[in-house]
Design a protein around this motif. Structure first.
Motif, PDB file in Angstrom:
ATOM      1  N   ALA A 215       0.840  -1.202   0.000  1.00  0.00           N
ATOM      2  CA  ALA A 215       0.000   0.000   0.000  1.00  0.00           C
ATOM      3  C   ALA A 215       0.871   1.246   0.000  1.00  0.00           C
ATOM      4  CB  ALA A 215      -0.915  -0.002   1.222  1.00  0.00           C
TER       5      ALA A 215
ATOM      6  N   ALA B  23       0.854   3.924  -3.007  1.00  0.00           N
ATOM      7  CA  ALA B  23       0.387   5.255  -2.639  1.00  0.00           C
ATOM      8  C   ALA B  23       1.476   6.302  -2.860  1.00  0.00           C
ATOM      9  CB  ALA B  23      -0.065   5.266  -1.179  1.00  0.00           C
TER      10      ALA B  23
ATOM     11  N   TRP C 272      -5.434  -6.123   0.232  1.00  0.00           N
ATOM     12  CA  TRP C 272      -4.362  -5.118   0.192  1.00  0.00           C
ATOM     13  C   TRP C 272      -4.690  -4.040  -0.825  1.00  0.00           C
ATOM     14  CZ3 TRP C 272       0.128  -9.214  -0.295  1.00  0.00           C
ATOM     15  CH2 TRP C 272       0.410  -9.733   0.980  1.00  0.00           C
TER      16      TRP C 272
ATOM     17  N   THR D  84      -5.792  -0.138  -0.251  1.00  0.00           N
ATOM     18  CA  THR D  84      -5.056   0.987  -0.819  1.00  0.00           C
ATOM     19  C   THR D  84      -6.011   1.936  -1.527  1.00  0.00           C
ATOM     20  OG1 THR D  84      -3.261  -0.564  -1.189  1.00  0.00           O
ATOM     21  CG2 THR D  84      -3.076   1.572  -2.256  1.00  0.00           C
TER      22      THR D  84
ATOM     23  N   ALA E  64      -3.498  -2.019   5.058  1.00  0.00           N
ATOM     24  CA  ALA E  64      -3.144  -1.379   3.791  1.00  0.00           C
ATOM     25  C   ALA E  64      -3.814  -0.008   3.714  1.00  0.00           C
ATOM     26  CB  ALA E  64      -3.581  -2.259   2.618  1.00  0.00           C
TER      27      ALA E  64
ATOM     28  N   ALA F   3      -1.883   3.546   3.175  1.00  0.00           N
ATOM     29  CA  ALA F   3      -2.186   4.329   1.978  1.00  0.00           C
ATOM     30  C   ALA F   3      -2.771   5.674   2.384  1.00  0.00           C
ATOM     31  CB  ALA F   3      -3.168   3.576   1.091  1.00  0.00           C
TER      32      ALA F   3
END
Lengths: 162, 498
Positions: free
Chosen positions: B120, B124, B254, B258, B306, B310
């Motif tokens: 993540a 990100a 995940w 994100t 995650a 993120a």
């Protein structure tokens, strides 16, 4: 029972109200340097004081309508209903010694005292063990920061040994 | 393409052996402090900030990025093994991860949290690298009045979305705004709220306020209000690895985490509470094994972790491009960057591009170092949880006091720290959230600057504050943010009456 609970809440809202009034007073008495223009240094503080007073009045209203705050939960066991003033005072007292000692007695002594006091208030029973840990902790931190990272820490009365 | 080249240059300046060593040290220290119960990422970073002062700017940035990721990951370790969320973003991890640990699956929970955070964070940060410059470019056209409106929205969302009472969030914000006023006004030189103290003219040290509010306030609160019950630590057995089955169940959460976490970080949505909760709800409704949720479903750890990471990277977009912090952690990062003489905002990308890209590259490197270091060392971190409570709080208190003193070597700062500690205690006691105070303290002076700038141009005409079409739209949003929760509460009350 209920009225006692409200006491603390009222004190909190009251402090907020006083804070707002202090800002209002200070702003009205402010010495404004000439040439500050039409938009001087007073506008924003006036807005802030108005906001704080408004919120404190809202809090009073909420408290009288029986809407009380919920004390924050902790990671360290249940929250108790009544404040344990003895432990609280011991922790606060230990913190208070720090500004009094840091420059007079030096970093190592000030840190040892505060560390020992907080640990004691939190129930460290074995005094000797506590003392040894406090001093070792302070020594490690002192030498890591002052010698390793060049952060200046006051040596105080122990400075004669260096 | 341009971003890509700049990013590569950032890597070139960040990737030296010396910097990597600082990064490694930052990861270790960040995790070490983040693992300790009671210390969330914002406090961990603030406590470790003095260490980065003595190194060169580029090394400081990479060390700082490593501390940041280390502290975040340390927090999830604590949630899983101890069921004590260090911050609101880890509440869900504690919920589901601790159940996994109880069933002997601590290793899988820690691994899915670490790898999920890594994936993540990487995705990100990539999006950050490619969106922040264009946002900064666009921000050039934003007028002072628009900025002021934007800050009012940030104030309101942070004040209303945190905690369970809007009024109390606003009270916290108000106290922060007042503390931000103290000192001499930069534009006119007028002195405000110093009550004759010469030392107060320079204003109040932000880091001192943050550290004291969290650390000293917490030490006082726990001493006075918590029963001395022990906690149960789940011993860490085996290695932190995932089975093929775990991986199969984790990768979709995940990615979904994100996707949920990043956008909610970009807009001021009041921190990581909302996105982690949404991610958990999404995983629960999409899962085929719904009955496992609440008893240790790996999806319930993978998704929210995650989302949390993120979200933190998403918050860097408005921070770097607009100079607008939207969470306590982002506020601490802003202060840190300012101490390295970096002023986030639209100008940053044109005046100091090399620093931005070094920072972004550092985020990638810090994240990678963390993954490499943490999975093998997880048992060492778990040992830290055995520190007895008295010494844990002594240590936290001692470090907080030291941090307050060394900022200016002034006893005055220590008295401020103790006063703020008392505020921190009172806030916890009366259910007032802490983050709005920090946001008010940092954004207050910036909001004042923008407001006065706008009014100066218009010659004191207040209508200038809502003259542009953008500011009009922003005020509509502001209105909705204030009215929304009120309507929601009213509806709930009506439903209850029926």
């Amino acid at each position: 029972m209920k009225s006692k609970k409200i006491g603390g809440e009222l004190a909190f809202a009251g402090s907020l109200l006083i804070l707002g009034l202090v800002v209002l007073y200070d702003t009205s008495k402010m010495l404004v340097p000439p040439g500050s223009g039409t938009v001087g240094p007073q506008i924003f503080p006036y807005l802030v004081s108005g906001f704080v007073i408004f919120i404190s009045l809202g809090l009073f209203l909420q408290i009288f309508r029986g809407n009380l705050g919920t004390p924050e939960g902790t990671e360290f066991g249940e929250v108790v209903e009544k404040t344990d003033f003895k432990s609280l005072a011991m922790v606060a007292g230990s913190m208070l010694t720090y500004p009094l000692l840091i420059e007079r007695a030096g970093f190592i002594i000030a840190t040892s005292v505060a560390f020992f006091g907080v640990a004691f208030a939190y129930g460290a029973k074995n005094l000797l063990k506590n003392l040894v840990i406090s001093v070792i902790f302070s020594l490690i931190v002192y030498f890591t920061f002052s010698k390793g990272l060049n952060v200046g820490l006051p040596a105080g009365i122990l400075g004669i040994f260096e | 393409m341009n971003s890509f080249n700049s990013l590569m240059e950032g890597f070139a300046s960040a990737l030296t052996l010396n910097n990597l060593l600082f990064g490694l040290l930052g990861t270790i220290l960040g995790t070490l402090v983040g693992v300790l119960p009671g210390i969330g990422p914002a406090l961990a970073i603030a406590l470790l900030l003095p260490i980065t002062y003595s190194v060169s700017p580029a090394s400081a940035l990479i060390m700082f990025a490593a501390i940041y990721y280390g502290a975040m990951y340390g927090g999830s370790t604590t949630s899983i093994l101890l069921n004590t969320p260090g911050e609101s973003g880890s509440v869900i991890t504690a919920l589901e991860g601790h159940q996994m640990a109880k069933r002997g699956r601590a290793g899988s929970a820690l691994a899915t949290a670490a790898i999920g955070s890594f994936i993540a964070g990487t995705i990100a940060t990539l999006i950050l690298a490619f969106t922040a410059p264009s946002l900064a470019e666009w921000a050039f056209k934003v007028t002072a009045a628009d900025f002021f409106a934007l800050m009012l929205i940030a104030f309101t969302t942070v004040g209303t979305l945190l905690g369970n009472s809007m009024l109390r969030g606003m009270a916290s914000l108000g106290v922060g705004l007042v503390i931000g006023l103290v000192g001499s006004d930069l534009q006119s030189g007028a002195v405000r709220l110093t009550f004759g103290s010469l030392q107060a003219i320079d204003g109040i040290e932000t880091v001192t306020v943050i550290v004291s509010l969290f650390a000293l306030g917490e030490a006082l609160y726990i001493a006075g209000r918590a029963k001395a019950t022990g906690w149960s630590i789940i011993p860490m057995k085996g290695k932190a690895i995932m089975t093929r089955q775990d991986l199969k169940r984790s990768w979709r959460p995940w990615l979904r985490g994100t996707a949920i976490g990043f956008p909610l970080g970009v807009i001021p949505a009041g921190g990581s509470e909302v996105p982690t909760f949404l991610s958990y709800a999404a995983e629960k409704s999409l899962s085929k094994n719904k009955d496992e949720f609440g008893k240790g479903a790996i999806e319930g750890v993978a998704g929210p972790e995650a989302a949390n990471n993120a979200n933190a990277a998403g918050a860097l977009v408005p921070l770097l491009a607009l100079g607008l912090p939207t969470s306590a952690t982002a506020a601490v990062i802003l202060v840190a960057l300012q101490t390295y003489n970096i002023q986030p905002g639209p100008l940053l990308f044109t005046t100091n591009p090399e620093i931005v890209w070094t920072l972004i590259a550092s985020l990638f490197i810090g994240n990678t170092l963390l993954l490499l270091l943490n999975l093998p060392l997880v048992r060492v971190w778990a040992k830290l949880l055995n520190i007895p409570r008295p010494y844990l709080f002594s240590g936290i208190t001692a470090f907080a006091l030291m941090g307050a003193y060394v900022a200016n070597n002034a006893i005055f700062d220590l008295w401020i720290a103790l006063g703020v500690g008392v505020i921190g205690f009172a806030f916890r006691r009366f259910g007032v959230p802490i983050t709005p105070l920090i946001i008010g303290l940092i954004l207050g002076p910036m909001a004042e600057l923008q407001m006065r700038r706008s009014l100066q141009i218009s010659g004191g005409e207040f209508s200038a504050l809502y003259a542009t079409s953008m500011s009009k739209i922003l005020y509509v949003i502001l209105f909705l943010v204030i009215i929304g929760p009120l309507v929601w509460n009213f509806k709930k009350k009506l439903a209850l009456k029926k």
